[in-house]
Design a protein around this motif. Structure first.
Motif, mmCIF file in Angstrom:
data_model
loop_
_atom_site.group_PDB
_atom_site.id
_atom_site.type_symbol
_atom_site.label_atom_id
_atom_site.label_comp_id
_atom_site.label_asym_id
_atom_site.label_seq_id
_atom_site.Cartn_x
_atom_site.Cartn_y
_atom_site.Cartn_z
ATOM 1 N N GLY A 41 37.412 40.345 54.135
ATOM 2 C CA GLY A 41 36.986 38.949 54.115
ATOM 3 C C GLY A 41 37.963 38.027 53.409
ATOM 4 N N HIS A 42 38.766 38.599 52.512
ATOM 5 C CA HIS A 42 39.769 37.806 51.790
ATOM 6 C C HIS A 42 41.165 37.992 52.398
ATOM 7 C CE1 HIS A 42 37.354 36.103 48.566
ATOM 8 N NE2 HIS A 42 36.647 37.225 48.633
ATOM 9 N N LYS A 52 49.159 40.078 45.082
ATOM 10 C CA LYS A 52 49.216 38.624 44.883
ATOM 11 C C LYS A 52 47.942 38.092 44.210
ATOM 12 C CE LYS A 52 52.070 38.285 48.948
ATOM 13 N NZ LYS A 52 53.318 37.655 48.934
ATOM 14 N N LYS A 53 46.981 38.989 44.018
ATOM 15 C CA LYS A 53 45.708 38.620 43.395
ATOM 16 C C LYS A 53 45.634 39.214 41.992
ATOM 17 C CE LYS A 53 44.369 36.929 47.349
ATOM 18 N NZ LYS A 53 44.365 35.504 47.572
ATOM 19 N N THR A 54 45.019 38.478 41.066
ATOM 20 C CA THR A 54 44.837 39.025 39.726
ATOM 21 C C THR A 54 43.636 39.970 39.735
ATOM 22 O OG1 THR A 54 43.353 37.274 38.991
ATOM 23 C CG2 THR A 54 45.733 36.918 38.646
ATOM 24 N N VAL A 58 39.997 39.518 41.856
ATOM 25 C CA VAL A 58 39.423 40.514 42.763
ATOM 26 C C VAL A 58 38.061 40.975 42.250
ATOM 27 C CG1 VAL A 58 39.747 42.822 43.745
ATOM 28 C CG2 VAL A 58 41.687 41.244 43.588
ATOM 29 N N GLU A 59 37.958 41.145 40.944
ATOM 30 C CA GLU A 59 36.704 41.582 40.322
ATOM 31 C C GLU A 59 35.566 40.596 40.595
ATOM 32 O OE1 GLU A 59 35.583 43.424 36.007
ATOM 33 O OE2 GLU A 59 36.894 41.679 36.047
ATOM 34 N N ALA A 60 35.903 39.336 40.759
ATOM 35 C CA ALA A 60 34.892 38.295 40.981
ATOM 36 C C ALA A 60 34.393 38.254 42.429
ATOM 37 C CB ALA A 60 35.456 36.931 40.589
ATOM 38 N N TRP A 61 35.083 38.932 43.337
ATOM 39 C CA TRP A 61 34.671 38.916 44.735
ATOM 40 C C TRP A 61 33.362 39.665 44.918
ATOM 41 C CZ3 TRP A 61 39.906 40.677 47.256
ATOM 42 C CH2 TRP A 61 40.844 39.656 47.129
ATOM 43 N N HIS A 62 32.478 39.104 45.710
ATOM 44 C CA HIS A 62 31.223 39.778 46.050
ATOM 45 C C HIS A 62 31.557 41.085 46.768
ATOM 46 C CE1 HIS A 62 27.012 40.185 47.094
ATOM 47 N NE2 HIS A 62 27.405 40.520 48.304
ATOM 48 N N LEU A 81 52.664 49.735 42.353
ATOM 49 C CA LEU A 81 52.294 48.324 42.425
ATOM 50 C C LEU A 81 51.285 47.984 41.338
ATOM 51 C CD1 LEU A 81 51.811 48.182 46.302
ATOM 52 C CD2 LEU A 81 53.805 47.389 45.013
ATOM 53 N N ALA A 82 50.978 46.705 41.204
ATOM 54 C CA ALA A 82 49.993 46.251 40.219
ATOM 55 C C ALA A 82 49.393 44.917 40.674
ATOM 56 C CB ALA A 82 50.629 46.077 38.851
ATOM 57 N N PHE A 83 48.258 44.601 40.105
ATOM 58 C CA PHE A 83 47.674 43.280 40.348
ATOM 59 C C PHE A 83 48.619 42.231 39.782
ATOM 60 C CE2 PHE A 83 43.597 45.713 40.320
ATOM 61 C CZ PHE A 83 43.117 45.292 41.546
ATOM 62 N N ALA A 84 48.502 41.005 40.266
ATOM 63 C CA ALA A 84 49.310 39.900 39.734
ATOM 64 C C ALA A 84 48.930 39.686 38.282
ATOM 65 C CB ALA A 84 49.048 38.640 40.551
ATOM 66 N N GLU A 85 49.851 39.125 37.527
ATOM 67 C CA GLU A 85 49.586 38.836 36.114
ATOM 68 C C GLU A 85 48.588 37.703 36.006
ATOM 69 O OE1 GLU A 85 52.507 38.799 33.188
ATOM 70 O OE2 GLU A 85 53.785 40.231 34.219
ATOM 71 N N GLU A 86 47.705 37.825 35.010
ATOM 72 C CA GLU A 86 46.711 36.784 34.758
ATOM 73 C C GLU A 86 47.424 35.499 34.335
ATOM 74 O OE1 GLU A 86 43.418 37.171 35.297
ATOM 75 O OE2 GLU A 86 43.577 39.307 35.749
ATOM 76 N N LYS A 87 46.862 34.383 34.740
ATOM 77 C CA LYS A 87 47.470 33.091 34.414
ATOM 78 C C LYS A 87 46.908 32.536 33.122
ATOM 79 C CE LYS A 87 48.144 32.272 39.251
ATOM 80 N NZ LYS A 87 47.771 31.582 40.418
#
Length: 87
Positions: A41-42, A52-54, A58-62, A81-87
């Motif tokens: 869905g995303h 490209k997602k933090t 991703v954790e906030a996605w339903h 690989l890794a999640f994007a860095e938090e802003k």
């Protein structure tokens, strides 16, 4: 009982993948279905797009629960690989 190996599906549509099949290269086939739907869905079609997602995004996605998040994190790490860095 339905034989999922003989079910004809639209392979181009990740929302139509059957549980137990890998919907995204590198992501475990046992990822919970709601998490699979959330990724599709995303617009996530490969692990590189997930980078490209933090993690918190991703954790906030339903559909993404703690277990799914751990599996995604592990898949990313196993592929260097890794999640994007938090802003």
């Amino acid at each position: 009982m339905l034989d999922y190996d003989k079910v004809s599906m639209n392979e181009d549509d990740p929302m139509e993948k059957v549980r137990g099949r890998e919907i995204i290269p590198g992501i475990p086939a046992k990822l919970p279905v709601p998490a699979q739907r959330a990724l599709a869905g995303h617009g996530i079609a490969n692990l590189k797009q997930l980078t490209k997602k933090t993690k918190s995004e991703v954790e906030a996605w339903h559909g993404i629960g703690p277990n799914a998040l751990k599996q995604l994190q592990k898949s990313l790490e196993e592929n260097g690989l890794a999640f994007a860095e938090e802003k």
